[in-house]
Design a protein around this motif. Sequence first.
Motif, PDB file in Angstrom:
ATOM      1  N   ALA A  33     -29.022-155.518 -55.570  1.00 34.58           N
ATOM      2  CA  ALA A  33     -29.023-154.225 -56.278  1.00 34.58           C
ATOM      3  C   ALA A  33     -29.392-154.402 -57.753  1.00 34.58           C
ATOM      4  O   ALA A  33     -28.959-155.337 -58.409  1.00 34.58           O
ATOM      5  CB  ALA A  33     -27.649-153.581 -56.174  1.00 34.58           C
ATOM      6  N   THR A  34     -30.168-153.469 -58.259  1.00 39.49           N
ATOM      7  CA  THR A  34     -30.598-153.494 -59.655  1.00 39.49           C
ATOM      8  C   THR A  34     -29.523-152.898 -60.558  1.00 39.49           C
ATOM      9  O   THR A  34     -28.890-151.899 -60.208  1.00 39.49           O
ATOM     10  CB  THR A  34     -31.871-152.633 -59.799  1.00 39.49           C
ATOM     11  OG1 THR A  34     -32.804-153.040 -58.809  1.00 39.49           O
ATOM     12  CG2 THR A  34     -32.478-152.764 -61.177  1.00 39.49           C
ATOM     13  N   HIS A  35     -29.341-153.489 -61.729  1.00 38.87           N
ATOM     14  CA  HIS A  35     -28.519-152.833 -62.748  1.00 38.87           C
ATOM     15  C   HIS A  35     -29.366-151.734 -63.364  1.00 38.87           C
ATOM     16  O   HIS A  35     -30.468-151.979 -63.834  1.00 38.87           O
ATOM     17  CB  HIS A  35     -28.066-153.829 -63.822  1.00 38.87           C
ATOM     18  CG  HIS A  35     -26.955-153.292 -64.658  1.00 38.87           C
ATOM     19  ND1 HIS A  35     -27.172-152.438 -65.709  1.00 38.87           N
ATOM     20  CD2 HIS A  35     -25.618-153.446 -64.580  1.00 38.87           C
ATOM     21  CE1 HIS A  35     -26.006-152.109 -66.246  1.00 38.87           C
ATOM     22  NE2 HIS A  35     -25.050-152.701 -65.568  1.00 38.87           N
ATOM     23  N   ALA A  36     -28.836-150.514 -63.400  1.00 41.72           N
ATOM     24  CA  ALA A  36     -29.700-149.361 -63.676  1.00 41.72           C
ATOM     25  C   ALA A  36     -29.763-148.954 -65.140  1.00 41.72           C
ATOM     26  O   ALA A  36     -30.592-148.124 -65.509  1.00 41.72           O
ATOM     27  CB  ALA A  36     -29.207-148.168 -62.843  1.00 41.72           C
ATOM     28  N   SER A  37     -28.931-149.504 -65.980  1.00 39.27           N
ATOM     29  CA  SER A  37     -28.821-148.961 -67.349  1.00 39.27           C
ATOM     30  C   SER A  37     -29.999-149.342 -68.244  1.00 39.27           C
ATOM     31  O   SER A  37     -30.445-150.489 -68.256  1.00 39.27           O
ATOM     32  CB  SER A  37     -27.537-149.475 -67.988  1.00 39.27           C
ATOM     33  OG  SER A  37     -27.510-149.141 -69.360  1.00 39.27           O
ATOM     34  N   ASP A  38     -30.451-148.374 -69.021  1.00 41.55           N
ATOM     35  CA  ASP A  38     -31.409-148.652 -70.101  1.00 41.55           C
ATOM     36  C   ASP A  38     -30.664-149.177 -71.328  1.00 41.55           C
ATOM     37  O   ASP A  38     -31.080-150.150 -71.953  1.00 41.55           O
ATOM     38  CB  ASP A  38     -32.161-147.367 -70.479  1.00 41.55           C
ATOM     39  CG  ASP A  38     -33.061-146.889 -69.360  1.00 41.55           C
ATOM     40  OD1 ASP A  38     -34.007-147.612 -69.032  1.00 41.55           O
ATOM     41  OD2 ASP A  38     -32.812-145.802 -68.801  1.00 41.55           O
ATOM     42  N   MET A  39     -29.578-148.506 -71.691  1.00 41.36           N
ATOM     43  CA  MET A  39     -28.829-148.883 -72.893  1.00 41.36           C
ATOM     44  C   MET A  39     -28.442-150.357 -72.878  1.00 41.36           C
ATOM     45  O   MET A  39     -28.523-151.056 -73.903  1.00 41.36           O
ATOM     46  CB  MET A  39     -27.552-148.028 -73.001  1.00 41.36           C
ATOM     47  CG  MET A  39     -26.685-148.364 -74.201  1.00 41.36           C
ATOM     48  SD  MET A  39     -25.041-147.611 -74.121  1.00 41.36           S
ATOM     49  CE  MET A  39     -24.193-148.753 -73.021  1.00 41.36           C
ATOM     50  N   CYS A  40     -28.019-150.844 -71.706  1.00 43.24           N
ATOM     51  CA  CYS A  40     -27.508-152.219 -71.635  1.00 43.24           C
ATOM     52  C   CYS A  40     -28.605-153.250 -71.867  1.00 43.24           C
ATOM     53  O   CYS A  40     -28.326-154.349 -72.357  1.00 43.24           O
ATOM     54  CB  CYS A  40     -26.830-152.447 -70.286  1.00 43.24           C
ATOM     55  SG  CYS A  40     -25.361-151.437 -70.101  1.00 43.24           S
ATOM     56  N   VAL A  41     -29.843-152.910 -71.520  1.00 46.02           N
ATOM     57  CA  VAL A  41     -30.962-153.825 -71.794  1.00 46.02           C
ATOM     58  C   VAL A  41     -31.111-153.988 -73.305  1.00 46.02           C
ATOM     59  O   VAL A  41     -31.235-155.096 -73.829  1.00 46.02           O
ATOM     60  CB  VAL A  41     -32.261-153.274 -71.158  1.00 46.02           C
ATOM     61  CG1 VAL A  41     -33.445-154.161 -71.518  1.00 46.02           C
ATOM     62  CG2 VAL A  41     -32.102-153.145 -69.658  1.00 46.02           C
ATOM     63  N   ALA A  42     -31.056-152.864 -74.009  1.00 44.62           N
ATOM     64  CA  ALA A  42     -31.165-152.923 -75.477  1.00 44.62           C
ATOM     65  C   ALA A  42     -29.968-153.667 -76.075  1.00 44.62           C
ATOM     66  O   ALA A  42     -30.130-154.471 -77.002  1.00 44.62           O
ATOM     67  CB  ALA A  42     -31.268-151.516 -76.038  1.00 44.62           C
ATOM     68  N   LEU A  43     -28.786-153.404 -75.551  1.00 47.09           N
ATOM     69  CA  LEU A  43     -27.600-154.106 -76.084  1.00 47.09           C
ATOM     70  C   LEU A  43     -27.708-155.615 -75.868  1.00 47.09           C
ATOM     71  O   LEU A  43     -27.291-156.403 -76.714  1.00 47.09           O
ATOM     72  CB  LEU A  43     -26.319-153.574 -75.432  1.00 47.09           C
ATOM     73  CG  LEU A  43     -25.902-152.154 -75.807  1.00 47.09           C
ATOM     74  CD1 LEU A  43     -24.594-151.780 -75.115  1.00 47.09           C
ATOM     75  CD2 LEU A  43     -25.750-151.991 -77.324  1.00 47.09           C
ATOM     76  N   ALA A  44     -28.286-156.020 -74.740  1.00 48.00           N
ATOM     77  CA  ALA A  44     -28.482-157.458 -74.508  1.00 48.00           C
ATOM     78  C   ALA A  44     -29.466-158.016 -75.530  1.00 48.00           C
ATOM     79  O   ALA A  44     -29.264-159.109 -76.074  1.00 48.00           O
ATOM     80  CB  ALA A  44     -28.981-157.696 -73.085  1.00 48.00           C
ATOM     81  N   ALA A  45     -30.513-157.264 -75.818  1.00 51.63           N
ATOM     82  CA  ALA A  45     -31.541-157.753 -76.754  1.00 51.63           C
ATOM     83  C   ALA A  45     -31.000-157.915 -78.172  1.00 51.63           C
ATOM     84  O   ALA A  45     -31.475-158.763 -78.917  1.00 51.63           O
ATOM     85  CB  ALA A  45     -32.738-156.804 -76.749  1.00 51.63           C
ATOM     86  N   VAL A  46     -30.022-157.090 -78.552  1.00 50.44           N
ATOM     87  CA  VAL A  46     -29.497-157.167 -79.929  1.00 50.44           C
ATOM     88  C   VAL A  46     -28.153-157.896 -79.986  1.00 50.44           C
ATOM     89  O   VAL A  46     -27.427-157.787 -80.978  1.00 50.44           O
ATOM     90  CB  VAL A  46     -29.409-155.764 -80.586  1.00 50.44           C
ATOM     91  CG1 VAL A  46     -30.777-155.103 -80.628  1.00 50.44           C
ATOM     92  CG2 VAL A  46     -28.393-154.869 -79.886  1.00 50.44           C
TER      93      VAL A  46
END
Length: 329
Positions: A158-171
């Motif tokens: 299953a894919t993790h669906a969040s957009d916000m969390c991708v950005a939080l990982a990047a920063v």
Amino acid sequence: MQPFTYQRVDSVAAARAALLAQPDAHVIAGGTTLLDLMKAGVEHPAVVIDINALPLGAIEVTPDRVRIGALARNSDVADDATIAREFPVLAQALAAGASGQLRNMATVGGNLLQRTRCTYFRDNVSRCNKREPGSGCDARGGIHRMHAVLGTSDACIATHASDMCVALAAVNARIVVMRAGGEARVSMDEFYRLPEDTPERETALEHGDVIVAVELEPAPLYRRSQYLKLRDRASYEFALVSAGACLDFADDGTIARASLALGGVATVPWRASDAEQMLEGATPSHELFRHAADAAFTGARTLPQNAFKVELAKRAIVRVLSTLAEGAA
Ligand SMILES: Cc1cc2nc3c(=O)[nH]c(=O)nc-3n(C[C@H](O)[C@H](O)[C@H](O)COP(=O)(O)OP(=O)(O)OC[C@H]3O[C@@H](n4cnc5c(N)ncnc54)[C@H](O)[C@@H]3O)c2cc1C
Ligand code: SF4
């Protein structure tokens, strides 16, 4: 929907006490994930603890830190001037999520804990190891076009669906959790668990833990950042693939620091560390970005319907890195 008890609390301590008093209790914030799943019968808490009266809605800015309260609404964070200036990737990721109405309800804490959109998980009848451990996974032999190619296991794709969390990982965000012993700060890497043999356990949270904030440290790296989301339609749709990238350049034009996270392709918000290492110290070019993109997917495990994501994501990475490099030139 099964009957449940509704309870309001007005402090984090009261929320924790209410959770700990009942093993089958859930807090509710915006409700945009939890209520859907309760109506579908996938989640069936005996007690729902409303935390909306807690003083956790502010975005506090100090010289070395931005602290976003867990109840800050996704739309308020996306529109905040400090976030837009210091962490454009986060503002853009939030603005790309869901719809205006949903972003007005959805909170930062709830977004961190949103569940997968895997149809077999949500239909409440298919075999699903995440919903019913040990039952199997109907996605593998079924429709898996939206599913993950990185971080998967035999038990779950299953894919993790969040957009916000991708950005939080990047920063390099830290999640602030109130638990026994006081506030703990948890990195995104530590917070999310790969599915492995226990896909039902998605995070490092223990029962009784309450997310109180997300903390960010401003840095030049994050100021030059961007989020790119590719999806089947232009709005109100989850990512097929997404890339959140941050680049900082040295005086000689080489890349001093790089940070790259991916969405839509992995079981957790995915940090592309191999690609980052390839970028750091190198001179920006289309070839370099393509090699970095290739490095990000060396461990990919595809299935017939989701193999297209690998090339699509590589192109998204090249595009987002090229845009950042052109902006710096
Ligand atoms: C139609 C639709 C489209 C969507 N599209 C997108 C999209 O494109 N991109 C995207 O990223 N997301 C999308 N979402 C998901 C949406 O962003 C999440 O539903 C939302 O962020 C969840 O926040 P909430 O406050 O409503 O959470 P809730 O539903 O209130 O809670 C979610 C979970 O988090 C727990 N929780 C909430 N707050 C805390 C806390 N402070 N401490 C501990 N536990 C907590 C709850 O117990 C629950 O288990 C979509 C949702 C819908 C319904
Ligand atoms: S991919 Fe994961 S969530 Fe989807 S059916 Fe399989 S086990 Fe369940």
